[in-house]
Design a protein around this motif. Structure first.
Motif, short mmCIF file in Angstrom:
data_model
loop_
_atom_site.label_atom_id
_atom_site.label_comp_id
_atom_site.label_asym_id
_atom_site.label_seq_id
_atom_site.Cartn_x
_atom_site.Cartn_y
_atom_site.Cartn_z
N ALA A 75 46.40 -9.29 33.61
CA ALA A 75 45.18 -9.43 32.81
C ALA A 75 44.00 -8.74 33.46
O ALA A 75 43.16 -8.14 32.78
CB ALA A 75 44.88 -10.92 32.59
N ILE A 76 43.91 -8.79 34.78
CA ILE A 76 42.77 -8.18 35.47
C ILE A 76 42.84 -6.66 35.42
O ILE A 76 41.82 -5.97 35.43
CB ILE A 76 42.69 -8.68 36.93
CG1 ILE A 76 41.34 -8.33 37.54
CG2 ILE A 76 43.83 -8.11 37.78
CD1 ILE A 76 41.11 -8.95 38.90
N HIS A 77 44.03 -6.12 35.30
CA HIS A 77 44.24 -4.68 35.27
C HIS A 77 44.19 -4.11 33.85
O HIS A 77 44.02 -2.91 33.65
CB HIS A 77 45.62 -4.39 35.91
CG HIS A 77 45.97 -2.95 36.01
ND1 HIS A 77 47.19 -2.46 35.62
CD2 HIS A 77 45.28 -1.88 36.47
CE1 HIS A 77 47.24 -1.16 35.83
NE2 HIS A 77 46.09 -0.78 36.33
N MET A 78 44.31 -4.99 32.86
CA MET A 78 44.45 -4.55 31.47
C MET A 78 43.28 -3.73 30.95
O MET A 78 43.51 -2.71 30.27
CB MET A 78 44.70 -5.74 30.55
CG MET A 78 44.94 -5.36 29.10
SD MET A 78 46.37 -4.27 28.89
CE MET A 78 47.71 -5.45 29.05
N PRO A 79 42.01 -4.09 31.19
CA PRO A 79 40.93 -3.27 30.63
C PRO A 79 41.02 -1.80 31.04
O PRO A 79 40.88 -0.90 30.19
CB PRO A 79 39.66 -3.94 31.18
CG PRO A 79 40.07 -5.37 31.36
CD PRO A 79 41.48 -5.32 31.84
N ARG A 80 41.27 -1.54 32.31
CA ARG A 80 41.38 -0.15 32.77
C ARG A 80 42.63 0.52 32.21
O ARG A 80 42.58 1.67 31.75
CB ARG A 80 41.39 -0.13 34.30
CG ARG A 80 41.57 1.26 34.90
CD ARG A 80 41.13 1.29 36.35
NE ARG A 80 41.89 0.41 37.21
CZ ARG A 80 42.83 0.82 38.07
NH1 ARG A 80 43.11 2.11 38.15
NH2 ARG A 80 43.45 -0.03 38.85
N ALA A 81 43.76 -0.18 32.25
CA ALA A 81 45.00 0.40 31.76
C ALA A 81 44.90 0.74 30.28
O ALA A 81 45.36 1.79 29.83
CB ALA A 81 46.16 -0.56 32.01
N SER A 82 44.29 -0.13 29.50
CA SER A 82 44.14 0.09 28.06
C SER A 82 43.34 1.36 27.78
O SER A 82 43.71 2.17 26.93
CB SER A 82 43.49 -1.12 27.40
OG SER A 82 43.31 -0.91 26.02
N VAL A 83 42.23 1.53 28.49
CA VAL A 83 41.40 2.72 28.30
C VAL A 83 42.20 3.99 28.61
O VAL A 83 42.16 4.98 27.86
CB VAL A 83 40.14 2.65 29.19
CG1 VAL A 83 39.43 4.00 29.24
CG2 VAL A 83 39.19 1.58 28.68
N LEU A 84 42.96 3.96 29.70
CA LEU A 84 43.71 5.15 30.11
C LEU A 84 44.86 5.46 29.15
O LEU A 84 45.11 6.63 28.81
CB LEU A 84 44.23 4.96 31.53
CG LEU A 84 43.16 4.99 32.62
CD1 LEU A 84 43.72 4.53 33.95
CD2 LEU A 84 42.55 6.38 32.75
#
Length: 255
Positions: free
Chosen positions: A188-197
């Motif tokens: 969950a903590i990594h999701m915002p960055r991963a989603s953008v990429l």
């Protein structure tokens, strides 16, 4: 550029920035004889790490990232062309007998298996690089087989070294296999960055965040407000994600 990025990432960890500021304070006092300025810098340096070493503050910072996407049961997720599971976390459970999906609440790999078993997508892209035949993707495939996901459903991405290349190489595999929409599985903590990429790589993304254990272990005053190295480390992870998220958003706008 890579060297500069590594420096910025290193400074997102509170202790690293604190040490740099303390050295700056020493230099200001030694070279310019500005004692008050040096003391102010030193106080800011110590206060920075002290603030983020409080479990409650670490929890608040992490929640600001983790709560952006809701956690839903696999059966309630929409269907997609494929599931993408990003490497990360331990896999020691793979060799333990008797392990079930219910035992692995915080596992990305287990969540990917749950989605496949629930019929959310017919294929699973496992993304994680490594050396030779010892890639993370291959280790992840072993875990998938443990829960009955067949090899015919697995697509391995074995070249990535970070989230940027996770997205780039996974998107290449997706396009070669006619995949447009993906259920993206990561913490969950990594999701915002991963989603953008991943969106920047041209995929239609449905976010499937996997929770991590909370930074606060209990409900007592000491559990929330007593400084701890664990809270400091977890704060650093969140700050790193914010730095990476800013870089990802800026990179997509300039691409």
């Amino acid at each position: 550029m890579t060297f500069l990025r590594e420096i910025v990432v290193a400074l997102t960890f509170p202790l690293a920035l604190t040490l740099v500021l303390l050295l700056l304070a020493f230099g200001v006092h030694a070279v310019f004889k500005r004692k008050r300025v040096a003391v102010a810098i030193a106080l800011i340096a110590v206060g920075w790490s002290a603030f983020w070493s409080l479990p409650r503050n670490a929890e608040w910072l992490r929640e600001s990232l983790e709560d952006r996407y809701a956690v839903a049961p696999p059966a309630e997720m929409p269907k997609a062309d494929a599931i993408v599971v990003l490497g990360g976390g331990g896999y020691t459970w793979i060799n333990r007998p008797g392990v079930t999906l219910d035992d692995l609440k915080y596992s990305r790999l287990a969540q990917g298996a749950r989605l496949y078993i629930a019929g959310r997508a017919p294929r699973v892209i496992l993304s994680g690089g490594g050396e030779g035949v010892r890639t993370e993707a291959r280790n992840m495939a072993r875990g998938m087989r443990k829960f009955g996901v067949p090899d015919t459903a697995l697509l391995l991405e074995e070249r990535s070294t970070d989230t940027t290349t996770n997205a780039r190489y996974s998107a290449q595999i997706a396009r070669r296999n006619g995949v447009r929409s993906v259920l993206l599985v990561t913490s969950a903590i990594h999701m915002p960055r991963a989603s953008v990429l991943f969106r920047g790589a041209g995929l239609d993304v449905i976010e499937v965040p996997v929770p991590e254990p909370p930074s606060v272990r209990g409900d007592g005053w000491a559990d929330r407000w007593l400084p701890s190295p664990r809270a400091l480390w977890r704060s650093g992870r969140a700050l790193k994600e914010y730095a990476g998220l800013m870089a990802a958003c800026f990179g997509n706008k300039t691409a």
